[in-house]
Write an enzyme that holds these catalytic residues in place. Structure first.
Site, PDB file in Angstrom:
ATOM      1  N   CYS A 120      36.894  44.088  48.947  1.00 46.27           N
ATOM      2  CA  CYS A 120      37.120  42.672  49.222  1.00 46.27           C
ATOM      3  C   CYS A 120      37.645  42.563  50.644  1.00 46.27           C
ATOM      4  O   CYS A 120      38.075  43.555  51.231  1.00 46.27           O
ATOM      5  CB  CYS A 120      38.146  42.102  48.241  1.00 46.27           C
ATOM      6  N   CYS A 130      38.409  35.853  51.125  1.00 46.86           N
ATOM      7  CA  CYS A 130      37.694  37.046  50.674  1.00 46.86           C
ATOM      8  C   CYS A 130      36.351  37.223  51.377  1.00 46.86           C
ATOM      9  O   CYS A 130      35.545  38.066  50.969  1.00 46.86           O
ATOM     10  CB  CYS A 130      37.490  36.983  49.164  1.00 46.86           C
ATOM     11  N   LYS A 195      35.801  36.625  37.266  1.00 50.00           N
ATOM     12  CA  LYS A 195      37.119  36.563  37.891  1.00 50.00           C
ATOM     13  C   LYS A 195      37.469  35.103  38.147  1.00 50.00           C
ATOM     14  O   LYS A 195      36.745  34.394  38.839  1.00 50.00           O
ATOM     15  CB  LYS A 195      37.103  37.343  39.208  1.00 50.00           C
ATOM     16  N   ARG A 217      40.977  29.604  46.687  1.00 49.03           N
ATOM     17  CA  ARG A 217      39.791  30.417  46.418  1.00 49.03           C
ATOM     18  C   ARG A 217      38.845  29.753  45.411  1.00 49.03           C
ATOM     19  O   ARG A 217      38.002  30.391  44.809  1.00 49.03           O
ATOM     20  CB  ARG A 217      40.205  31.788  45.888  1.00 49.03           C
ATOM     21  N   LYS A 248      38.928  39.033  34.384  1.00 52.88           N
ATOM     22  CA  LYS A 248      40.215  38.986  35.072  1.00 52.88           C
ATOM     23  C   LYS A 248      40.647  37.549  35.299  1.00 52.88           C
ATOM     24  O   LYS A 248      39.824  36.771  35.757  1.00 52.88           O
ATOM     25  CB  LYS A 248      40.054  39.697  36.422  1.00 52.88           C
ATOM     26  N   SER A 274      48.872  40.976  38.062  1.00 52.58           N
ATOM     27  CA  SER A 274      50.266  41.045  38.520  1.00 52.58           C
ATOM     28  C   SER A 274      51.173  40.003  37.873  1.00 52.58           C
ATOM     29  O   SER A 274      52.311  40.304  37.507  1.00 52.58           O
ATOM     30  CB  SER A 274      50.301  40.904  40.043  1.00 52.58           C
ATOM     31  N   TYR A 313      49.504  47.410  35.643  1.00 57.96           N
ATOM     32  CA  TYR A 313      50.697  47.929  36.314  1.00 57.96           C
ATOM     33  C   TYR A 313      51.652  48.546  35.295  1.00 57.96           C
ATOM     34  O   TYR A 313      52.643  49.160  35.664  1.00 57.96           O
ATOM     35  CB  TYR A 313      51.381  46.802  37.102  1.00 57.96           C
TER      36      TYR A 313
HETATM   37  C1  PBG Z   1      41.473  40.619  45.936  1.00 54.05           C
HETATM   38  C2  PBG Z   1      42.127  40.791  44.632  1.00 54.05           C
HETATM   39  C3  PBG Z   1      43.119  40.002  44.020  1.00 54.05           C
HETATM   40  C4  PBG Z   1      43.510  40.688  42.876  1.00 54.05           C
HETATM   41  C5  PBG Z   1      42.724  41.837  42.782  1.00 54.05           C
HETATM   42  N1  PBG Z   1      41.862  41.872  43.867  1.00 54.05           N
HETATM   43  C6  PBG Z   1      43.784  38.754  44.459  1.00 54.05           C
HETATM   44  C7  PBG Z   1      43.036  37.508  44.613  1.00 54.05           C
HETATM   45  O1  PBG Z   1      41.875  37.372  44.248  1.00 54.05           O
HETATM   46  O2  PBG Z   1      43.657  36.599  45.156  1.00 54.05           O
HETATM   47  C8  PBG Z   1      44.599  40.271  41.942  1.00 54.05           C
HETATM   48  C9  PBG Z   1      45.232  41.355  41.158  1.00 54.05           C
HETATM   49  C10 PBG Z   1      46.521  41.021  40.528  1.00 54.05           C
HETATM   50  O3  PBG Z   1      47.019  39.877  40.545  1.00 54.05           O
HETATM   51  O4  PBG Z   1      47.112  41.945  39.961  1.00 54.05           O
HETATM   52  N2  PBG Z   1      40.493  39.692  46.019  1.00 54.05           N
END
Ligand code: PBG
Length: 327
Positions: A120, A130, A195, A217, A248, A274, A313
């Site tokens: 990314c 991105c 996603k 985004r 995700k 996260s 995590y």
């Molecule tokens: C990058 C990406 C993101 C995450 C994984 N790859 C952040 C986003 O899309 O803003 C999030 C992972 C997480 O929150 O643990 N594009």
């Protein structure tokens, strides 16, 4: 199945019988552990909103990954923080980029560990989007060129699998073609297929310093109320060559995991992101719930929904707990 002939409680009476009728079990082999890699030496700096997770320089990464591997966790997922950011995220495809260095070191020291890289641009661009920004919008097709360069560069460094997370249309096909052209046909693709645009990425964006400088985004990540659209995204990615598809976040999207599992025959990954991690950790710290039990319940729910593997995590803590339970 009527009471009093049938009584559900009979099979819940002792741990032995509960274990015998248990329908879902977690295994250390289900887990993928994410790492954040930074430049420098001897760096191990905790990420405030993600207790127990660190910014690691390559030397420290190798040490941490070795302990993770020793626990039986089969795979790691790498995110990089570049030395400098620019409009096109050039470090992401530089031979000397942080991820390229990290992959080389890991494959040299721990050849059996399955190494995955996030593909990314948001961590590498100064605007935090991105993709390639033209007149304040992310240009899909130009972004594809950059993503292909990045994926090929990771593959040339020895990565086992690339995981595009950008949500540009056509990126899986473009990356597959780019890899194959270079003879990198063994490098697998795990696509972030469904996603969603989610508030649960908050802690990650702090960790990866990747919050967008303007806008959000929503023009590329999915709208959270949609599930039929997720099935279309997954179908497209499989057709374009994805080996594994991902949903995700995981927790607020368990129904999406169920639907994807039901409809497709490829392995399904789920990303326990996260914010989902931070939520449990924060409540545990406040004494509002038992963090260890909540962790196992969350991970089990993701597996029960149908995920074959979980990026989390919690991987280290959960692996330790599973080991404790066995002994
Ligand atoms: C990058 C990406 C993101 C995450 C994984 N790859 C952040 C986003 O899309 O803003 C999030 C992972 C997480 O929150 O643990 N594009």
């Amino acid at each position: 199945m009527a009471f009093p002939v049938h009584r559900g409680r009979r099979l819940r009476r002792t741990e032995a019988i509960r274990a015998m009728v248990r329908e879902t079990s977690l295994d250390v082999k289900d887990f993928i552990f994410p790492f954040f890699v930074v430049h420098g030496r001897g760096v191990k700096k905790e990420i405030p909103s993600m207790p127990g997770n660190f910014h690691l320089s390559v030397d420290q990464l190798v040490r941490e990954a070795a302990t993770v591997a020793q626990l039986g966790i089969p795979a790691v997922l790498l995110f990089g923080l570049p030395a400098a950011k620019d409009p096109q995220g050039s470090e992401s495809f530089s031979r000397e980029g942080i991820i390229q260095q990290a992959v080389k070191a890991l494959k040299k020291e721990l050849p059996e560990l399955w190494v995955i890289t996030d593909v990314c641009l948001c961590e590498y661009t100064d605007h935090g989007h991105c993709g390639w920004v033209v007149e304040n919008r992310v240009d899909n097709d130009r972004t594809l060129e950059l993503l292909v360069k990045q994926a090929v560069s990771h593959a040339e460094s020895g990565v086992d699998m690339v995981a595009p997370s950008d949500m540009m249309d056509g990126r899986v096909g473009a990356i597959r073609e780019g890899l194959d052209k270079q003879g990198l046909t063994d490098v697998a693709i795990m696509s972030y297929a469904a996603k969603y645009s989610s508030s649960f990425y908050g802690p990650f964006r702090e960790a990866a310093e990747s919050a967008p400088a303007f806008g959000d985004r929503k023009t590329y990540q999915m709208d959270s109320p949609n599930v039929r659209e997720a099935l279309r995204e997954v179908a497209m990615d499989i057709e374009e060559g994805a080996d594994i598809v991902m949903v995700k976040p995981a927790l607020a999207y368990l129904d999406v995991i169920v639907r994807v599992r039901k409809q497709f025959n490829v392995p399904v990954a789920a990303y326990n992101v996260s914010g989902e991690f931070a939520m449990v950790k924060a409540a545990d710290r406040l004494g509002w719930l038992d963090g260890r039990r909540a962790m196992m319940e969350v991970l089990t729910s993701i597996k029960r929904a149908g995920a074959d593997m979980i990026i989390t995590y919690f991987a280290r803590d959960a692996a330790l707990l599973l080991k404790e339970e066995r002994s």
